[in-house]
Design a protein around this motif. Structure first.
Motif, PDB file in Angstrom:
ATOM      1  N   PRO A  35       6.736   3.242   6.930  1.00 28.07           N
ATOM      2  CA  PRO A  35       6.429   2.406   8.072  1.00 28.07           C
ATOM      3  C   PRO A  35       6.447   4.222   8.694  1.00 28.07           C
ATOM      4  N   ASP A  36       6.761   4.936   8.621  1.00 25.85           N
ATOM      5  CA  ASP A  36       6.230   6.138  10.074  1.00 25.85           C
ATOM      6  C   ASP A  36       5.800   7.495   8.826  1.00 25.85           C
ATOM      7  N   ALA A  37       5.276   7.080   7.082  1.00 26.26           N
ATOM      8  CA  ALA A  37       4.084   7.700   6.256  1.00 26.26           C
ATOM      9  C   ALA A  37       2.585   7.609   7.303  1.00 26.26           C
ATOM     10  N   GLY A  38       2.374   8.532   8.187  1.00 26.94           N
ATOM     11  CA  GLY A  38       0.584   8.395   8.828  1.00 26.94           C
ATOM     12  C   GLY A  38      -0.112  10.204   7.984  1.00 26.94           C
ATOM     13  N   CYS A  39      -0.478  10.024   9.030  1.00 27.47           N
ATOM     14  CA  CYS A  39      -1.846  11.020   7.980  1.00 27.47           C
ATOM     15  C   CYS A  39      -2.328  12.020   9.356  1.00 27.47           C
ATOM     16  N   LEU A  72       1.274  -1.470  -0.080  1.00 24.81           N
ATOM     17  CA  LEU A  72       0.307   0.183   0.043  1.00 24.81           C
ATOM     18  C   LEU A  72       1.081   0.878  -0.006  1.00 24.81           C
ATOM     19  N   ALA A  73       1.305   1.959  -0.771  1.00 29.10           N
ATOM     20  CA  ALA A  73       1.776   2.761  -0.733  1.00 29.10           C
ATOM     21  C   ALA A  73       0.523   4.375  -1.003  1.00 29.10           C
ATOM     22  N   GLY A  74       0.927   4.626   0.338  1.00 28.63           N
ATOM     23  CA  GLY A  74      -0.456   5.473   0.819  1.00 28.63           C
ATOM     24  C   GLY A  74       0.381   5.860   2.738  1.00 28.63           C
ATOM     25  N   VAL A  75      -0.304   6.192   2.923  1.00 32.82           N
ATOM     26  CA  VAL A  75      -0.072   6.233   4.677  1.00 32.82           C
ATOM     27  C   VAL A  75      -0.994   5.429   5.320  1.00 32.82           C
ATOM     28  N   ARG A  76      -0.421   4.916   6.993  1.00 29.81           N
ATOM     29  CA  ARG A  76      -0.657   4.309   7.203  1.00 29.81           C
ATOM     30  C   ARG A  76      -1.815   3.511   7.127  1.00 29.81           C
ATOM     31  N   PHE A  77      -3.118   4.853   7.965  1.00 32.97           N
ATOM     32  CA  PHE A  77      -4.764   4.551   7.855  1.00 32.97           C
ATOM     33  C   PHE A  77      -4.808   3.792   6.238  1.00 32.97           C
ATOM     34  N   MET A 112     -17.429   7.993  10.978  1.00 34.68           N
ATOM     35  CA  MET A 112     -15.462   8.556  10.849  1.00 34.68           C
ATOM     36  C   MET A 112     -15.537   8.467   9.994  1.00 34.68           C
ATOM     37  N   TYR A 113     -15.048   9.857   9.229  1.00 30.65           N
ATOM     38  CA  TYR A 113     -13.679   9.085   7.806  1.00 30.65           C
ATOM     39  C   TYR A 113     -12.590   8.465   8.016  1.00 30.65           C
ATOM     40  N   VAL A 114     -12.577   8.086   6.523  1.00 32.69           N
ATOM     41  CA  VAL A 114     -11.549   6.802   6.728  1.00 32.69           C
ATOM     42  C   VAL A 114      -9.709   7.035   7.337  1.00 32.69           C
ATOM     43  N   ASN A 115      -9.949   8.328   7.279  1.00 28.75           N
ATOM     44  CA  ASN A 115      -8.799   8.910   7.777  1.00 28.75           C
ATOM     45  C   ASN A 115      -8.941   8.857   9.231  1.00 28.75           C
ATOM     46  N   SER A 116      -8.388   7.563   9.947  1.00 33.02           N
ATOM     47  CA  SER A 116      -9.040   6.997  11.581  1.00 33.02           C
ATOM     48  C   SER A 116      -7.391   5.934  11.930  1.00 33.02           C
ATOM     49  N   SER A 117      -7.782   6.147  12.436  1.00 30.97           N
ATOM     50  CA  SER A 117      -6.752   4.664  12.937  1.00 30.97           C
ATOM     51  C   SER A 117      -7.862   3.902  13.500  1.00 30.97           C
TER      52      SER A 117
END
Ligand code: 13P
Ligand code: SF4
Length: 304
Positions: A83-87, A59-64, A112-117
Motif C-alpha cells: 500500500p505504500d507504493a505510490g508514484c 495489481l503489482a505496481g503503484v497506487r494509481f 490527464m495522464y493516468v499517473n494521477s489520483s
C-alpha cells in the motif's frame, strides 16, 4: 525461526484458490513478473482490469494503477500488495489544484495522464497513458487542452500535435527527468551504432535524441521488430527483464542505476503472497469519485 522463502508455486496456488488474477507492470521485479498472469504497460493493465472475470485483482505496481483497476472493475476486490507504493508524479497535482486550474481556463478540456489520483481523474475530461496520449489529444479535435501532471509528456504531445495548444502542468517523473542528454550521449559513445528508445516522460532533449519515443510495452514490440544487436533503453530498469525475455538476441543497455524507481521495486513475492493469503492492501475508491473518474478512464480505453 525465519519464515521459509516464498515460492512462485505457492503464489500461483493461492491465486487459483482466490480466483485471482495477478497484473504486473513492466517495471516490477523479475520474480513478481514471473508469477503474473499479465505483464504490461499502464494501458494494457487498465484494459485487462476492465475485462477480467476473476474475483480478485492483485495489481503489482503503484497506487494509481490499482485505483484505475478498482474504478474500471467495480465489484472486484483490488489488492495493492504494498500500500505504500505510490508514484511521486501522481502527487504533483491535487484535486484542489486542478479545480483552480480549470477555473482559470474555463471551457478548456482537461487531458490527464493516468499517473494521477482518482480524485484528479474525477475532474478530468479524458485520461491517457504514454501509449495513447497523442491519439487522445488528437481525437478531441479542439484547439487547446490542459495537460497534467507530466510536463515532459505534455511537451512530447505538443510536438506531435502541432495544431493543438497544450498547456502543461509543471510535474514530472523524478526517475525519467533525472536523465540528461549527456547521460544518453555517453551511452551512445560506449555503444556506437546502438539505437536509443526513450519513454515520453524523459526530458524533451532526451526524447529528441531518441530513435523512437514509446510506452514500455511499445518498446518491447519495437525491439522485437528491430532485431538490433544492441539497444539503449531510456526508461525504468525493470523493463530490461521483459525486453531480455522477449528479444534474447538483443543486448539492452539501461541507464542504471539512475533509472530505478524505488516505488516500483517495493513489491516482493512475499508481499504478493501475503496480499493473496490475507486479502490485504485492498484499494477502494469512494462511489462518487469512482463514477466520475470511470468516465474519464473509459473515454481513454476506447481510444488508441
Ligand atoms: P507505461 O504506461 O509506459 O508503462 O509507463 C508507466 C509509468 O509509470 C512510466 O514511468
Ligand atoms: Fe511514477 Fe516515475 Fe515511478 Fe513511473 S517510474 S511509477 S512515473 S515515479
Amino acid at each position: 525461526m525465519a519464515e521459509a522463502l516464498v515460492t512462485p508455486e505457492e503464489v500461483r496456488i493461492l491465486a487459483r484458490e482466490r480466483k485471482a488474477v495477478i497484473l504486473a507492470h513492466n517495471y516490477q521485479r523479475a520474480e513478481v513478473q514471473a508469477v503474473a498472469d499479465v505483464v504490461g504497460d499502464s494501458l494494457e493493465l487498465a484494459r485487462r482490469a476492465a475485462a477480467v472475470d476473476a474475483e480478485v485483482i492483485v495489481l503489482a505496481g503503484v497506487r494509481f494503477m490499482a485505483e484505475s483497476a478498482a474504478i474500471l472493475a467495480p465489484g472486484k476486490t483490488v489488492l495493492l500488495p504494498r500500500p505504500d507504493a505510490g508514484c511521486p508524479m501522481a502527487d504533483m497535482i491535487t484535486a484542489a489544484q486542478l479545480a483552480e486550474w480549470k477555473a482559470e481556463n474555463p471551457g478548456v478540456p482537461v487531458v490527464m495522464y493516468v499517473n494521477s489520483s482518482a480524485e484528479v481523474k474525477a475532474l478530468t475530461d479524458v485520461c491517457c497513458t504514454s501509449a495513447n496520449a497523442v491519439e487522445v489529444v488528437r481525437s478531441l479535435g479542439v484547439p487547446r487542452v490542459l495537460f497534467g501532471p507530466d510536463r515532459n509528456l505534455g511537451q512530447w504531445i505538443a510536438g506531435q500535435v502541432p495544431d493543438v495548444e497544450v498547456t502543461v502542468w509543471n510535474g514530472c517523473c523524478p526517475i525519467h527527468d533525472r536523465v540528461s542528454l549527456e547521460m544518453v550521449r555517453e551511452a551512445k559513445v560506449a555503444h556506437p551504432g546502438a539505437p536509443v528508445i526513450a519513454h515520453p516522460e524523459c526530458r524533451p532533449e532526451v526524447s529528441a535524441e531518441a530513435d523512437a519515443v514509446l510506452s514500455t510495452s511499445q518498446m518491447i514490440r519495437w525491439a522485437q521488430k528491430a532485431g538490433e544487436p544492441e539497444v539503449i533503453v531510456v526508461t525504468e530498469g525493470g523493463l530490461l527483464t521483459g525486453l531480455a525475455k522477449a528479444v534474447p538476441d538483443t543486448r539492452f543497455i539501461g541507464i542504471i542505476p539512475a533509472m530505478i524507481c524505488p516505488n516500483m521495486k517495493l513489491t516482493g513475492l512475499e508481499d504478493v503472497r501475503n496480499a493473496l493469503r490475507d486479502l490485504t492492501g485492498q484499494v477502494v475508491v469512494p462511489g462518487e469519485v469512482a463514477s466520475a473518474a470511470r468516465a474519464s478512464l473509459e473515454r481513454m480505453t476506447a481510444i488508441g
